[in-house]
Design an enzyme around this catalytic site. Structure first.
Site, PDB file in Angstrom:
ATOM      1  N   CYS A 126       0.798  -1.230   0.000  1.00  0.00           N
ATOM      2  CA  CYS A 126       0.000   0.000   0.000  1.00  0.00           C
ATOM      3  C   CYS A 126       0.830   1.279   0.000  1.00  0.00           C
ATOM      4  O   CYS A 126       0.520   2.221  -0.737  1.00  0.00           O
ATOM      5  CB  CYS A 126      -0.985  -0.017   1.161  1.00  0.00           C
ATOM      6  SG  CYS A 126      -0.240  -0.070   2.819  1.00  0.00           S
ATOM      7  N   HIS A 153      -2.823   1.144   6.810  1.00  0.00           N
ATOM      8  CA  HIS A 153      -3.057   1.182   5.375  1.00  0.00           C
ATOM      9  C   HIS A 153      -2.771   2.599   4.904  1.00  0.00           C
ATOM     10  O   HIS A 153      -3.065   3.573   5.609  1.00  0.00           O
ATOM     11  CB  HIS A 153      -4.488   0.778   5.032  1.00  0.00           C
ATOM     12  CG  HIS A 153      -4.779   0.796   3.562  1.00  0.00           C
ATOM     13  ND1 HIS A 153      -3.959   0.158   2.648  1.00  0.00           N
ATOM     14  CD2 HIS A 153      -5.766   1.378   2.837  1.00  0.00           C
ATOM     15  CE1 HIS A 153      -4.446   0.342   1.432  1.00  0.00           C
ATOM     16  NE2 HIS A 153      -5.534   1.080   1.527  1.00  0.00           N
ATOM     17  N   ASP A 183      -7.124   5.780  -3.592  1.00  0.00           N
ATOM     18  CA  ASP A 183      -6.414   4.591  -3.113  1.00  0.00           C
ATOM     19  C   ASP A 183      -6.058   3.720  -4.309  1.00  0.00           C
ATOM     20  O   ASP A 183      -6.924   3.122  -4.940  1.00  0.00           O
ATOM     21  CB  ASP A 183      -7.295   3.816  -2.130  1.00  0.00           C
ATOM     22  CG  ASP A 183      -6.510   2.755  -1.362  1.00  0.00           C
ATOM     23  OD1 ASP A 183      -5.358   2.472  -1.750  1.00  0.00           O
ATOM     24  OD2 ASP A 183      -7.050   2.216  -0.383  1.00  0.00           O
TER      25      ASP A 183
END
Length: 721
Positions: A280, A339, A362
């Site tokens: 991530c 995250h 994202d």
């Protein structure tokens, strides 16, 4: 009769234009400008100068493979004699005239599609005396300095941070141990702007309909959504291939990366082959580099205890067995220790008023949205207020920061509720502060204070909106990373009934001393009897590796014993786990989950305590031994240590930094003995002045990458060269 006007050459005045347009850090050798702001050209003619009234000059700006006026990718505009017109249309104005030259100001509208433009000129001096020329190419970017641009950011310190800063800090670890990690965004390395436009041309929308895709590039919301799909490679020849398996053969461990240019250049050099591997924070860092390069203010955000809810009930289910072991995923839900995603700043003209500003993006491929692995832009304001009906992917983002977490004891197919926590998802949401190296906590931007009336109201509003939309307004569940032996998703009524009885015991896990790689883990459990009656308790303790995305590995240490507690008594139980016992089991993230499960022998009430421990690793020490001046070598000393009680092989030191090192400098160090300290001295020659961040990474065959960084101020050359 005067001869027709003939063009000899054009002076793009790139150094001056690029300086005014805040693009000189990219290049001064070619024209790179921002929309909504004029740039100057000097036109040189062959036999005579421009004569207003006799000559007409038309400029033609075109972008994309099929430029059309109606789609906004082609503009034809007459050179005017007054000031530039309104910023809603292409215009050109006359500045001054010489004997054989004319200075012209060209203005691209604040809503023009970004991209590579061809600029042409048509000279008309009357019947039979017309000529057309191709002047050349320029690049057009978004403009955070222009009030009419959708990405306008009023604060100059924020523009400097979120557009111009080539370095940053990404936060990792866990909610109790937040660790800064340096990153070189490097968005102004000269070749990166071309790679960014190449990326846009690789997106699936462009492949299907290039003319339409180019016409939509005036929208920051459209461009950012396209980029969130192309930074990962799940649907196309995107930049990064994600890998959460811990088998990184054939590529680079995600923890080794600390530079976006290295990743983007590898993708370009291999003609679009996905770079192996990313997780991530790597996806978010590359996304930040591309967005800043194109002119959209962007920052990297870390969410600790990040929820991943795929069934739309805003409940994250986690499961334990009777030994206290955290079980592999029995549902598609999960809680990531941390995250990382992006926020970008823009107006949202596609939404009602009030939803502009910071938007969540994202690029980590978690769920499909409208058929592609992408997420956002989702307005942060909408997330805070529970207005998840607004585009894009707001329900999924809401669940990452404000779902409820329910812990279950699993025995076969029987579930017993251990704990319901409304406050544990979305903690210490963090980003680098403006103009400093400090961490800024932005949790309050995503949600009202936990447990407040406003927070629960927003939660219920989001839950209702998601339920009415069938739980999947844009996002569809992906089977790619769900666990085997899945348990049916929990309904809210099931999770809420029966209510948990009032606790009779209190359990709390603590670290006795800081957890460091290579050292023993020293842990303590505080058990307290909350009642005025003696208790006999069965206590099960378990310690196991866990990846940052919440995936557990088998325990390396477990223990069960019985504990007697007098009325209101508190007991402390401490234990050590030697590195030799846990070291070989650790994953790349160097995180372990410590769990204690207590069962009282008369009421059979169960209590759960858990703690995530991230093992600290030492930092490299960077010492600059002389003044740092552009284009002059300076000596640097790097100190390091092998933190393990065993020898390691294959040690390599990698040094990089925008404006300091072109590409990466690698130094092979060979082997290091157990807990051996060492150092190396070498020289670097900076090629850009100003504030710069130097990064160093030490890798080996056994320990995870060890990093260090230093902020430098590179002085200009005394001679100005």
């Amino acid at each position: 009769m005067a001869k027709g006007l003939q063009l000899a050459s054009v002076d793009w005045q790139s150094p001056r234009n690029n300086m005014r347009h805040h693009t000189a850090e990219i290049s001064t050798r070619r024209l790179i400008v921002r929309r909504g702001q004029a740039f100057d050209l000097r036109l040189h003619f062959l036999t005579r100068g421009f004569q207003p009234g006799l000559d007409s000059i038309y400029l033609i700006a075109e972008t994309g493979p099929q430029p059309e006026r109606q789609s906004g990718t082609r503009a034809v505009f007459l050179l005017g004699l007054g000031q530039p017109e309104a910023k809603s249309a292409w215009s050109a104005s006359y500045i001054s005239n010489g004997p054989r030259s004319t200075d012209v100001a060209v203005l691209a509208p604040a809503g023009a599609p970004i991209g590579r433009y061809q600029l042409k000129i048509h000279l008309d001096s009357g019947p039979g005396q017309a000529a057309s020329y191709l002047l050349g190419e320029f690049l057009l970017l978004f403009n955070a300095w222009c009030p009419e641009d959708d990405v306008y950011l009023a604060s100059d310190p924020e523009r400097q941070e979120y557009v111009m800063n080539e370095d940053g800090i990404i936060y990792q670890g866990n909610k109790d141990w937040i660790q800064p990690s340096p990153w070189n965004y490097g968005q102004f390395e000269e070749d990166l702007v071309d790679i960014c436009f190449q990326l846009l041309d690789r997106n699936l929308n462009y492949q299907r309909n290039p003319a339409r895709d180019c016409s939509l590039r005036g929208s920051a919301a459209y461009v950012s959504r396209v980029l969130s799909a192309i930074v990962n490679s799940n649907d196309d020849s995107g930049v990064l291939l994600g890998n959460w398996t811990e088998d990184y053969s054939g590529g680079v461990r995600p923890t080794e990366w600390s530079s976006s240019p290295a990743i983007l250049r590898q993708w370009h050099r291999t003609r679009g082959q996905p770079v192996r591997y990313g997780q991530c924070w790597v996806f978010a860092a590359v996304m930040c580099s591309v967005m800043r390069c194109l002119g959209i203010p962007t920052r990297v955000v870390t969410n600790f205890n990040s929820g991943h809810d795929t069934d739309g009930n805003l409940i994250i289910d986690v499961f334990y067995d009777k030994t206290g072991q955290l079980l592999p995923r029995k549902s598609k839900d999960s809680v990531w220790n941390f995250h990382v995603w992006n926020e970008c700043w823009m107006a949202r003209r596609d939404l009602p008023a009030g939803y502009g500003g910071w938007q969540v993006l994202d690029a980590t491929p978690q769920e499909r949205s409208n058929g592609l692995y992408c997420c956002g832009p989702a307005p942060v304001t909408a997330i805070r207020e529970g207005d998840v009906q607004h585009r894009y992917d707001a329900p999924f983002v809401f669940s990452m920061v404000n779902a409820d977490r329910v812990a279950w004891l699993l025995s076969g197919t029987r579930k017993e509720k251990l704990h319901w926590d409304e406050n544990s998802i979305g903690i210490h949401i963090s980003t680098k502060d403006v103009g400093s190296q400090d961490r800024q906590d932005i949790t309050s931007a995503y949600k009202h204070p936990e447990g407040s009336l406003e927070e629960r109201r927003a939660f219920l509003k989001a839950l209702t909106a998601w339920s009415r939309a069938g739980a999947e307004p844009e996002t569809t569940r992906s089977p790619a990373r769900s666990g085997a032996g899945a348990v049916a998703a929990t309904t809210r009524s099931e999770a809420m009934s029966p209510a948990l009885a009032e606790a009779q015991l209190s359990l709390q896990l603590r670290l006795v001393e800081s957890a460091e790689i290579g050292q023993d883990l020293h842990l303590m459990l505080l058990a307290r009897n909350l009642e005025a009656a003696r208790k006999e308790v069965k206590l099960s303790r378990s310690t196991q590796p866990v990846l940052h995305d919440g995936t557990p590995r088998p325990p390396f240490w477990q223990d069960t014993h019985y504990l007697s507690l007098d009325p209101r008594e508190e007991k402390r139980i401490s234990w050590r786990i030697a590195y030799g016992q846990y070291g070989r089991h650790l994953g790349e993230d160097q995180q372990v989950q410590v769990i204690a499960l207590a069962e009282e022998n008369t009421s059979w009430q169960k209590m759960l305590a858990e703690k995530t421990v991230t093992l600290a690793r030492p930092s490299l020490t960077l010492s600059v031994l002389a003044p740092v001046v552009v284009n002059q070598p300076f000596p640097l000393h790097v100190e390091f240590i092998n933190p393990l009680p065993q020898p390691v092989d294959g040690c390599v030191l990698v040094v990089e930094g925008g404006g300091l090192v072109k590409g990466q400098a690698s130094i092979e160090l060979g082997s290091l003995q157990a807990q051996e300290k060492g150092g190396i001295k070498f020289q670097l020659t900076p090629y850009k002045s100003g504030p710069r961040q130097l990064h160093a990474t030490l890798t080996s065959s056994l320990f995870p990458p060890i990093k260090g960084w230093k902020q430098l101020e590179v002085a200009p050359h005394p001679g100005g060269n």
